[in-house]
Design a protein around this motif. Sequence first.
Motif, PDB file in Angstrom:
ATOM      1  N   THR A 160       0.834  -1.208   0.000  1.00  0.00           N
ATOM      2  CA  THR A 160       0.000   0.000   0.000  1.00  0.00           C
ATOM      3  C   THR A 160       0.869   1.259   0.000  1.00  0.00           C
ATOM      4  O   THR A 160       0.602   2.228  -0.714  1.00  0.00           O
ATOM      5  CB  THR A 160      -0.911   0.010   1.232  1.00  0.00           C
ATOM      6  OG1 THR A 160      -1.721  -1.160   1.227  1.00  0.00           O
ATOM      7  CG2 THR A 160      -1.811   1.245   1.226  1.00  0.00           C
ATOM      8  N   ALA A 161       1.940   1.246   0.767  1.00  0.00           N
ATOM      9  CA  ALA A 161       2.847   2.397   0.830  1.00  0.00           C
ATOM     10  C   ALA A 161       3.509   2.622  -0.530  1.00  0.00           C
ATOM     11  O   ALA A 161       3.706   3.750  -0.970  1.00  0.00           O
ATOM     12  CB  ALA A 161       3.902   2.190   1.916  1.00  0.00           C
TER      13      ALA A 161
ATOM     14  N   LEU B 201       1.555   9.550  -5.648  1.00  0.00           N
ATOM     15  CA  LEU B 201       1.984  10.917  -5.343  1.00  0.00           C
ATOM     16  C   LEU B 201       2.987  11.416  -6.363  1.00  0.00           C
ATOM     17  O   LEU B 201       2.989  12.607  -6.725  1.00  0.00           O
ATOM     18  CB  LEU B 201       2.585  10.973  -3.933  1.00  0.00           C
ATOM     19  CG  LEU B 201       1.581  10.794  -2.778  1.00  0.00           C
ATOM     20  CD1 LEU B 201       2.319  10.711  -1.448  1.00  0.00           C
ATOM     21  CD2 LEU B 201       0.564  11.921  -2.763  1.00  0.00           C
ATOM     22  N   THR B 202       3.845  10.509  -6.832  1.00  0.00           N
ATOM     23  CA  THR B 202       4.828  10.898  -7.837  1.00  0.00           C
ATOM     24  C   THR B 202       4.141  11.317  -9.125  1.00  0.00           C
ATOM     25  O   THR B 202       4.490  12.344  -9.739  1.00  0.00           O
ATOM     26  CB  THR B 202       5.793   9.739  -8.108  1.00  0.00           C
ATOM     27  OG1 THR B 202       6.472   9.406  -6.878  1.00  0.00           O
ATOM     28  CG2 THR B 202       6.822  10.118  -9.160  1.00  0.00           C
ATOM     29  N   ILE B 203       3.142  10.516  -9.534  1.00  0.00           N
ATOM     30  CA  ILE B 203       2.404  10.824 -10.754  1.00  0.00           C
ATOM     31  C   ILE B 203       1.678  12.151 -10.605  1.00  0.00           C
ATOM     32  O   ILE B 203       1.669  12.997 -11.509  1.00  0.00           O
ATOM     33  CB  ILE B 203       1.422   9.684 -11.082  1.00  0.00           C
ATOM     34  CG1 ILE B 203       2.210   8.409 -11.423  1.00  0.00           C
ATOM     35  CG2 ILE B 203       0.486  10.078 -12.232  1.00  0.00           C
ATOM     36  CD1 ILE B 203       1.339   7.168 -11.557  1.00  0.00           C
TER      37      ILE B 203
ATOM     38  N   VAL C 185       4.031  15.040 -10.932  1.00  0.00           N
ATOM     39  CA  VAL C 185       4.414  15.287 -12.324  1.00  0.00           C
ATOM     40  C   VAL C 185       3.306  16.034 -13.051  1.00  0.00           C
ATOM     41  O   VAL C 185       3.554  16.981 -13.811  1.00  0.00           O
ATOM     42  CB  VAL C 185       4.737  13.962 -13.034  1.00  0.00           C
ATOM     43  CG1 VAL C 185       4.919  14.182 -14.530  1.00  0.00           C
ATOM     44  CG2 VAL C 185       5.977  13.324 -12.419  1.00  0.00           C
ATOM     45  N   ILE C 186       2.050  15.599 -12.787  1.00  0.00           N
ATOM     46  CA  ILE C 186       0.910  16.250 -13.447  1.00  0.00           C
ATOM     47  C   ILE C 186       0.827  17.715 -13.028  1.00  0.00           C
ATOM     48  O   ILE C 186       0.632  18.620 -13.846  1.00  0.00           O
ATOM     49  CB  ILE C 186      -0.395  15.509 -13.102  1.00  0.00           C
ATOM     50  CG1 ILE C 186      -0.375  14.105 -13.723  1.00  0.00           C
ATOM     51  CG2 ILE C 186      -1.619  16.298 -13.580  1.00  0.00           C
ATOM     52  CD1 ILE C 186      -1.523  13.209 -13.278  1.00  0.00           C
ATOM     53  N   LEU C 187       0.981  17.991 -11.709  1.00  0.00           N
ATOM     54  CA  LEU C 187       0.883  19.370 -11.214  1.00  0.00           C
ATOM     55  C   LEU C 187       2.004  20.251 -11.763  1.00  0.00           C
ATOM     56  O   LEU C 187       1.790  21.411 -12.130  1.00  0.00           O
ATOM     57  CB  LEU C 187       0.909  19.389  -9.674  1.00  0.00           C
ATOM     58  CG  LEU C 187      -0.327  18.780  -8.992  1.00  0.00           C
ATOM     59  CD1 LEU C 187      -0.114  18.709  -7.482  1.00  0.00           C
ATOM     60  CD2 LEU C 187      -1.594  19.593  -9.323  1.00  0.00           C
TER      61      LEU C 187
END
Length: 275
Positions: A11-12, A19-21, A24-26
């Motif tokens: 899960t972690a 969060l990484t994705i 990148v999107i932000l």
Amino acid sequence: MIKALFLRESTAGYLSIALTILSVILISLEANSRFLDTFRSTVSTIAYPILALAETPYLLSVGTTEILASRASLTKENKILKDRLSKAEYVTQQVNVLSRENYRLRALLGSKSRLSTEVLVSELMFVGQTPQRFEVLIDKGSDNGIREGQAVIDADGLYGQVIETSPISSRVLQLIDVRHAVPVEVVRTGIRAIAAGTGNFEYLELENLSVNADIRQGDLLVTSGLGGRFPAGYPVGLVEAVNFDRTKAYISVTVKPSAKLNQGRYVLVVFQEDD
């Protein structure tokens, strides 16, 4: 137990990937569009009071430190200025004292130049005054030729007479001492009298003056020269009041001394021709 641990680790991992994705999107949106401007503005508006509140203790501590530092600086500067002012006032006072002393000394020397007899400038060393005794000690004595009985004057008039000498100093009985008396005459009329000390700086008294005597307020009295102790013509004082009492044989006359008996530091000892 092992299964639960494996599930938590999985899960972690998924959360980290998500969060990484999202990051990148932000970043991509921030770089290529203004989509996040409204969101960022809203967050900034909400966060500003919190940041301001969090920064308040720091700002208060800095402001308090500056205030205390400024107060300490002002206090120190105020002390320095007060010290300078005190020194300046002291110097001013000394200058004023010296100026007054120089003025009196010049007046005394001017008086000396007007005299036909020889005089000796002397400085007061000690003033001994009680309600009934008014004496001063001067810095000239028998080694300077001074002897008992010599008249002493200042720039304005008769000051007193020498009553005791030593090799280096002399004791002078002031004009107002109750033991002192001097023969005088009224310049306006020539009437003669005796001016006696009263123990008061403000006035002398004329002794045994007849009620018929022609004397009035403002008359100038000078030494008459009778008796030979005081040279004639030195100012003694001005008549201040004349009181008539018909029941008495004599009138009461008070005289304001000409000499400045409680001022100055220098006097002149008068030498007559037989001294």
